[in-house]
Write an enzyme that holds these catalytic residues in place. Structure first.
Site, PDB file in Angstrom:
ATOM      1  N   CYS A 191      17.458  92.916  44.596  1.00 16.02           N
ATOM      2  CA  CYS A 191      18.141  93.462  43.433  1.00 16.02           C
ATOM      3  C   CYS A 191      18.693  92.262  42.660  1.00 16.02           C
ATOM      4  O   CYS A 191      19.504  91.507  43.203  1.00 16.02           O
ATOM      5  CB  CYS A 191      19.259  94.379  43.932  1.00 16.02           C
ATOM      6  SG  CYS A 191      20.324  94.969  42.620  1.00 16.02           S
TER       7      CYS A 191
ATOM      8  N   GLU B 282      25.081  87.605  41.077  1.00 15.19           N
ATOM      9  CA  GLU B 282      24.806  88.099  42.430  1.00 15.19           C
ATOM     10  C   GLU B 282      23.386  88.644  42.549  1.00 15.19           C
ATOM     11  O   GLU B 282      22.825  89.134  41.582  1.00 15.19           O
ATOM     12  CB  GLU B 282      25.762  89.242  42.766  1.00 15.19           C
ATOM     13  CG  GLU B 282      27.206  88.820  42.739  1.00 15.19           C
ATOM     14  CD  GLU B 282      28.144  89.975  43.029  1.00 15.19           C
ATOM     15  OE1 GLU B 282      29.343  89.736  43.052  1.00 15.19           O
ATOM     16  OE2 GLU B 282      27.672  91.105  43.220  1.00 15.19           O
TER      17      GLU B 282
ATOM     18  N   CYS C  23      28.714  92.020  31.795  1.00 14.85           N
ATOM     19  CA  CYS C  23      28.085  93.141  31.086  1.00 14.85           C
ATOM     20  C   CYS C  23      29.023  93.627  29.991  1.00 14.85           C
ATOM     21  O   CYS C  23      30.229  93.620  30.152  1.00 14.85           O
ATOM     22  CB  CYS C  23      27.790  94.279  32.067  1.00 14.85           C
ATOM     23  SG  CYS C  23      26.902  95.654  31.312  1.00 14.85           S
TER      24      CYS C  23
ATOM     25  N   CYS D 119      32.437 100.561  37.379  1.00 14.20           N
ATOM     26  CA  CYS D 119      31.615  99.405  37.744  1.00 14.20           C
ATOM     27  C   CYS D 119      32.418  98.102  37.770  1.00 14.20           C
ATOM     28  O   CYS D 119      33.105  97.769  36.806  1.00 14.20           O
ATOM     29  CB  CYS D 119      30.462  99.288  36.752  1.00 14.20           C
ATOM     30  SG  CYS D 119      29.447  97.825  36.989  1.00 14.20           S
TER      31      CYS D 119
ATOM     32  N   CYS E 123      31.297 100.352  31.868  1.00  9.11           N
ATOM     33  CA  CYS E 123      31.363 101.608  32.632  1.00  9.11           C
ATOM     34  C   CYS E 123      32.592 101.554  33.544  1.00  9.11           C
ATOM     35  O   CYS E 123      32.858 100.535  34.178  1.00  9.11           O
ATOM     36  CB  CYS E 123      30.095 101.805  33.464  1.00  9.11           C
ATOM     37  SG  CYS E 123      28.611 101.844  32.445  1.00  9.11           S
TER      38      CYS E 123
ATOM     39  N   CYS F 139      26.916  95.418  43.474  1.00 11.79           N
ATOM     40  CA  CYS F 139      27.000  94.259  42.590  1.00 11.79           C
ATOM     41  C   CYS F 139      28.329  94.157  41.856  1.00 11.79           C
ATOM     42  O   CYS F 139      28.910  95.139  41.462  1.00 11.79           O
ATOM     43  CB  CYS F 139      25.843  94.269  41.609  1.00 11.79           C
ATOM     44  SG  CYS F 139      24.498  93.320  42.300  1.00 11.79           S
TER      45      CYS F 139
HETATM   46  N1  SAH Z   1      23.302  98.102  33.863  1.00  9.69           N
HETATM   47  C1  SAH Z   1      22.299  98.815  34.537  1.00  9.69           C
HETATM   48  C2  SAH Z   1      21.873  98.177  35.836  1.00  9.69           C
HETATM   49  C3  SAH Z   1      22.940  97.573  36.682  1.00  9.69           C
HETATM   50  S1  SAH Z   1      24.092  98.656  37.413  1.00  9.69           S
HETATM   51  C4  SAH Z   1      22.725 100.246  34.757  1.00  9.69           C
HETATM   52  O1  SAH Z   1      23.879 100.566  34.529  1.00  9.69           O
HETATM   53  O2  SAH Z   1      21.859 101.040  35.108  1.00  9.69           O
HETATM   54  C5  SAH Z   1      23.154  99.295  38.777  1.00  9.69           C
HETATM   55  C6  SAH Z   1      23.513 100.691  39.199  1.00  9.69           C
HETATM   56  O3  SAH Z   1      24.747 100.714  39.928  1.00  9.69           O
HETATM   57  C7  SAH Z   1      23.691 101.659  38.042  1.00  9.69           C
HETATM   58  O4  SAH Z   1      23.065 102.879  38.318  1.00  9.69           O
HETATM   59  C8  SAH Z   1      25.189 101.794  37.994  1.00  9.69           C
HETATM   60  O5  SAH Z   1      25.581 102.925  37.312  1.00  9.69           O
HETATM   61  C9  SAH Z   1      25.531 101.786  39.455  1.00  9.69           C
HETATM   62  N2  SAH Z   1      26.939 101.537  39.788  1.00  9.69           N
HETATM   63  C10 SAH Z   1      27.804 100.703  39.203  1.00  9.69           C
HETATM   64  N3  SAH Z   1      29.023 100.773  39.792  1.00  9.69           N
HETATM   65  C11 SAH Z   1      28.910 101.679  40.774  1.00  9.69           C
HETATM   66  C12 SAH Z   1      29.809 102.208  41.732  1.00  9.69           C
HETATM   67  N4  SAH Z   1      31.096 101.818  41.792  1.00  9.69           N
HETATM   68  N5  SAH Z   1      29.344 103.125  42.604  1.00  9.69           N
HETATM   69  C13 SAH Z   1      28.053 103.532  42.558  1.00  9.69           C
HETATM   70  N6  SAH Z   1      27.154 103.085  41.684  1.00  9.69           N
HETATM   71  C14 SAH Z   1      27.582 102.168  40.785  1.00  9.69           C
HETATM   72 FE1  SF4 Z   2      27.003  97.330  32.890  1.00 12.49          FE
HETATM   73 FE2  SF4 Z   2      27.954  98.161  35.204  1.00 12.49          FE
HETATM   74 FE3  SF4 Z   2      27.601  99.889  33.248  1.00 12.49          FE
HETATM   75 FE4  SF4 Z   2      25.445  98.852  34.464  1.00 12.49          FE
HETATM   76  S1  SF4 Z   2      27.006 100.171  35.394  1.00 12.49           S
HETATM   77  S2  SF4 Z   2      25.793  99.096  32.256  1.00 12.49           S
HETATM   78  S3  SF4 Z   2      26.222  96.796  34.912  1.00 12.49           S
HETATM   79  S4  SF4 Z   2      29.039  98.172  33.237  1.00 12.49           S
END
Ligand code: SAH
Ligand code: SF4
Length: 343
Positions: free
Chosen positions: A105, A92, A112, A119, A116, A333
């Site tokens: 973006c 995406e 990944c 996410c 997390c 994303c």
């Molecule tokens: N992997 C990298 C970049 C991609 S994620 C990272 O984790 O920084 C991009 C951003 O979106 C990160 O700050 C991540 O923590 C945040 N993110 C992911 N899921 C989210 C959610 N459900 N609500 C808000 N932010 C989220």
């Molecule tokens: Fe991976 Fe999502 Fe964690 Fe970023 S926030 S490191 S994309 S699992």
């Protein structure tokens, strides 16, 4: 024979590669220009003789990136693309329009590994790293579609950029090179969940990009629950690396903090965050957590956001709430891909 991804070579490497095969130097520049224009087939490189085109397609390939789904927000014009890659994988990218220009973006991996809890991408698991050329193609495909130049790039889509370090560094070199897309490093941001050894490496490279660090918690107790990466590198190790990054590059770090009701939004959390971030050159971005998974995480109230901002300001730290864009098109994303592929 495995074919070489020709678009991930810079002009010097392409010239070298051609030289090794007895192809004249000026041909490298011609091919490089076609690739830069987004040409996806050697057959369309009309100023090359047919036998050279055939030879090139035997040795090289051009990774494709086509629009599978496009959604445009009726609220703010944000565009979300689901791209299909040469091997049938999906990623995406999101276009956001601001008064200072257009931002994209982009994704750095298919899926990944970091897992997390909040996410959508993390939930789907990991498939593969993106090639440098595929990251370029995310931008080119969008520019072609909207007919406008994109000025800002954020590596904040699917994937962990510092877990695909070499390809991301190559992408940065290509995207910022004068003979390539020529985008300024100062207009590029990279977001990481905290791959500490790579933050040190990146710091020593002294690039002028903006580093965003997804902190999301003030201590190990909370961060261990939501971000498994914290078990490898804890909060104090991460913040030590951030301090080093700021010292070496002189650049302010942007700390991302997804505010989750009842998890990390208390006044105590804000005080702890303030104390720990005080010695680091940084800014805090509060992100209302996107309710995308079935983990039950919920957004906090605006009142809680304001309270966190007020407390942080007492420690001399600026914080802002990030504007939610594309709320009607699942712009966060991982959401669109999750729906499309049921992953
Ligand atoms: N992997 C990298 C970049 C991609 S994620 C990272 O984790 O920084 C991009 C951003 O979106 C990160 O700050 C991540 O923590 C945040 N993110 C992911 N899921 C989210 C959610 N459900 N609500 C808000 N932010 C989220
Ligand atoms: Fe991976 Fe999502 Fe964690 Fe970023 S926030 S490191 S994309 S699992």
């Amino acid at each position: 024979m495995e074919k070489t991804d020709i678009k991930s070579l810079d002009l010097t490497e392409l010239t070298e590669s051609f030289k090794a095969q007895g192809i004249e130097k000026y041909r490298a520049k011609q091919v490089f220009d076609w690739l830069n224009k987004g040409t996806l087939s050697f057959d369309n490189m009309l100023n090359l003789p047919k036998d050279l085109r055939n030879k090139l397609s035997e040795k090289y390939f051009i990774p494709s990136c086509s629009i599978e789904i496009k959604r445009v927000s009726k609220l703010d014009g944000t565009i979300k693309y689901l791209y299909k890659l040469y091997d049938g994988e999906y990623i995406e990218a999101v276009i956001m329009k601001y008064h200072h220009g257009i931002s994209i973006c982009i994704s750095s991996q298919v899926g990944c590994k970091m897992g997390c809890k909040f996410c959508a991408t993390g939930k789907g698991g990991f498939k593969r790293n993106l090639l440098p050329s595929e990251m370029l193609a995310e931008i080119e495909t969008a520019e072609k579609d909207i007919g406008e130049r994109i000025s800002n790039i954020v590596l904040m889509g699917m994937g962990e950029p510092l877990d695909n370090f070499e390809n991301v560094m190559k992408f940065l070199k290509l995207v910022s090179s004068e003979e390539g897309m020529n985008k300024g490093m100062r207009h590029i941001s990279l977001s990481t969940c905290g791959i500490v050894d790579k933050i040190y490496t990146l710091a020593d490279m002294k690039l002028q990009l903006t580093l965003s660090v997804s902190l999301h918690a003030p201590n190990d107790e909370i961060r261990n629950q939501t971000m498994p990466v914290n078990k490898k590198w804890n909060v104090s190790e991460l913040l030590e690396a951030c301090k080093y990054y700021g010292k070496v590059t002189g650049r302010r770090i942007s700390f991302e903090y997804a505010v989750i009701s009842g998890v990390n939004d208390s006044d105590e959390c804000a005080h702890e965050l303030g104390r720990k971030l005080k010695p680091i050159l940084g800014h805090v971005n509060l992100i209302p957590v996107n309710d995308v998974t079935d983990t039950g995480y919920k957004k906090s109230s605006q009142k809680r956001h304001q309270s966190i901002i007020n407390i942080l300001s007492r420690y001399g730290i600026t914080a802002t709430v990030r504007r939610t864009l594309g709320a009607d098109i699942e712009a966060a994303c991982g959401q669109l891909k999750g729906k499309h592929t049921n992953s």
